[in-house]
Scaffold this motif. Structure first.
Motif, PDB file in Angstrom:
ATOM      1  N   GLN A  37      56.426  86.542  32.861  1.00  0.00           N
ATOM      2  CA  GLN A  37      54.955  86.437  32.839  1.00  0.00           C
ATOM      3  C   GLN A  37      54.433  85.018  32.633  1.00  0.00           C
ATOM      4  O   GLN A  37      53.300  84.742  32.994  1.00  0.00           O
ATOM      5  CB  GLN A  37      54.382  87.306  31.700  1.00  0.00           C
ATOM      6  N   CYS A  38      55.190  84.160  32.004  1.00  0.00           N
ATOM      7  CA  CYS A  38      54.657  82.846  31.620  1.00  0.00           C
ATOM      8  C   CYS A  38      55.341  81.689  32.360  1.00  0.00           C
ATOM      9  O   CYS A  38      54.672  80.724  32.735  1.00  0.00           O
ATOM     10  CB  CYS A  38      54.816  82.617  30.116  1.00  0.00           C
ATOM     11  N   CYS A  41      54.146  79.572  35.426  1.00  0.00           N
ATOM     12  CA  CYS A  41      53.177  78.490  35.201  1.00  0.00           C
ATOM     13  C   CYS A  41      53.624  77.528  34.097  1.00  0.00           C
ATOM     14  O   CYS A  41      53.228  76.373  34.088  1.00  0.00           O
ATOM     15  CB  CYS A  41      51.815  79.054  34.814  1.00  0.00           C
ATOM     16  N   HIS A  42      54.398  78.036  33.132  1.00  0.00           N
ATOM     17  CA  HIS A  42      54.718  77.224  31.952  1.00  0.00           C
ATOM     18  C   HIS A  42      56.169  76.782  31.894  1.00  0.00           C
ATOM     19  O   HIS A  42      56.611  76.260  30.874  1.00  0.00           O
ATOM     20  CB  HIS A  42      54.386  78.002  30.676  1.00  0.00           C
ATOM     21  N   LYS A  63      46.497  67.503  28.913  1.00  0.00           N
ATOM     22  CA  LYS A  63      45.711  67.723  27.691  1.00  0.00           C
ATOM     23  C   LYS A  63      46.260  66.915  26.521  1.00  0.00           C
ATOM     24  O   LYS A  63      45.509  66.283  25.787  1.00  0.00           O
ATOM     25  CB  LYS A  63      45.723  69.221  27.351  1.00  0.00           C
ATOM     26  N   TYR A  64      47.578  66.925  26.337  1.00  0.00           N
ATOM     27  CA  TYR A  64      48.150  66.321  25.117  1.00  0.00           C
ATOM     28  C   TYR A  64      48.667  64.895  25.325  1.00  0.00           C
ATOM     29  O   TYR A  64      48.939  64.209  24.351  1.00  0.00           O
ATOM     30  CB  TYR A  64      49.260  67.222  24.561  1.00  0.00           C
ATOM     31  N   ARG A  75      57.752  73.738  22.374  1.00  0.00           N
ATOM     32  CA  ARG A  75      56.805  73.716  21.251  1.00  0.00           C
ATOM     33  C   ARG A  75      57.329  74.594  20.114  1.00  0.00           C
ATOM     34  O   ARG A  75      58.026  75.568  20.348  1.00  0.00           O
ATOM     35  CB  ARG A  75      55.443  74.277  21.705  1.00  0.00           C
ATOM     36  N   SER A  91      42.505  80.912  29.482  1.00  0.00           N
ATOM     37  CA  SER A  91      41.985  79.576  29.167  1.00  0.00           C
ATOM     38  C   SER A  91      41.990  78.756  30.441  1.00  0.00           C
ATOM     39  O   SER A  91      43.049  78.567  31.040  1.00  0.00           O
ATOM     40  CB  SER A  91      42.890  78.932  28.110  1.00  0.00           C
ATOM     41  N   MET A  94      44.211  79.599  33.306  1.00  0.00           N
ATOM     42  CA  MET A  94      45.144  80.651  32.870  1.00  0.00           C
ATOM     43  C   MET A  94      44.433  81.998  32.808  1.00  0.00           C
ATOM     44  O   MET A  94      43.395  82.111  32.173  1.00  0.00           O
ATOM     45  CB  MET A  94      45.703  80.306  31.488  1.00  0.00           C
TER      46      MET A  94
END
Ligand code: HEC
Length: 116
Positions: A37-38, A41-42, A63-64, A75, A91, A94
């Motif tokens: 599921q993630c 994209c991640h 972003k970071y 992370r 978000s 997302m």
């Protein structure tokens, strides 16, 4: 019935071998859910379309700007309540996930995998 027993025996054997390697079943489940599921994209790697970075990873890199790792798997600060907020609301680019698509237990498993 025989098939059911054989399946149960197989499931038992698989969970035993997982336990023997010291892998927490919740972490194993979390990795599977994350990959399905993630990770599209991640994930860390290049996408199927050979783009250099996946959209979630690219957005977080932007972003970071190096203050936090861009890949969620690198992370350690993402607890289940924080993940729940992003996953249930979505978000930016997302999408949000409904409980029918991703249960609370699935999100807790993802948190356990990311913390592992
Ligand atoms: C369609 C692509 C896509 C999918 C699928 C996706 N995400 Fe995201 N995710 C993004 C993007 C893009 C952002 C950055 C959003 C922004 O800039 O506001 C993001 C942001 C996040 C953030 C915020 C991190 C931060 O520090 O700001 C978390 C947490 C997150 N995603 C978790 C997940 C989890 C867990 C899953 C799987 C259940 C998932 N995402 C699935 C694209 C995706």
């Amino acid at each position: 019935m025989k098939l059911l027993l054989a399946t149960l025996a197989l499931v038992g054997a698989v969970s035993l071998s997982v336990a023997a390697q010291g892998e927490d079943p919740q972490v194993v489940h979390g990795r599977q859910v994350f990959e399905r599921q993630c990770a599209p994209c991640h994930g860390r790697g290049p996408g199927d379309d050979r783009s250099e970075m996946l959209p979630g990873t690219a957005a977080l890199a932007h972003k970071y700007e190096g203050r936090l790792p861009a890949a969620l798997e690198d992370r350690t600060d993402l607890s289940a309540p924080v993940l729940t907020l992003f996953v249930r609301r979505g978000s930016g680019a997302m999408p949000f996930f409904r409980k029918a698509e991703l249960s609370d237990a699935d999100i807790e498993a993802i948190a356990a995998y990311l913390a592992d």
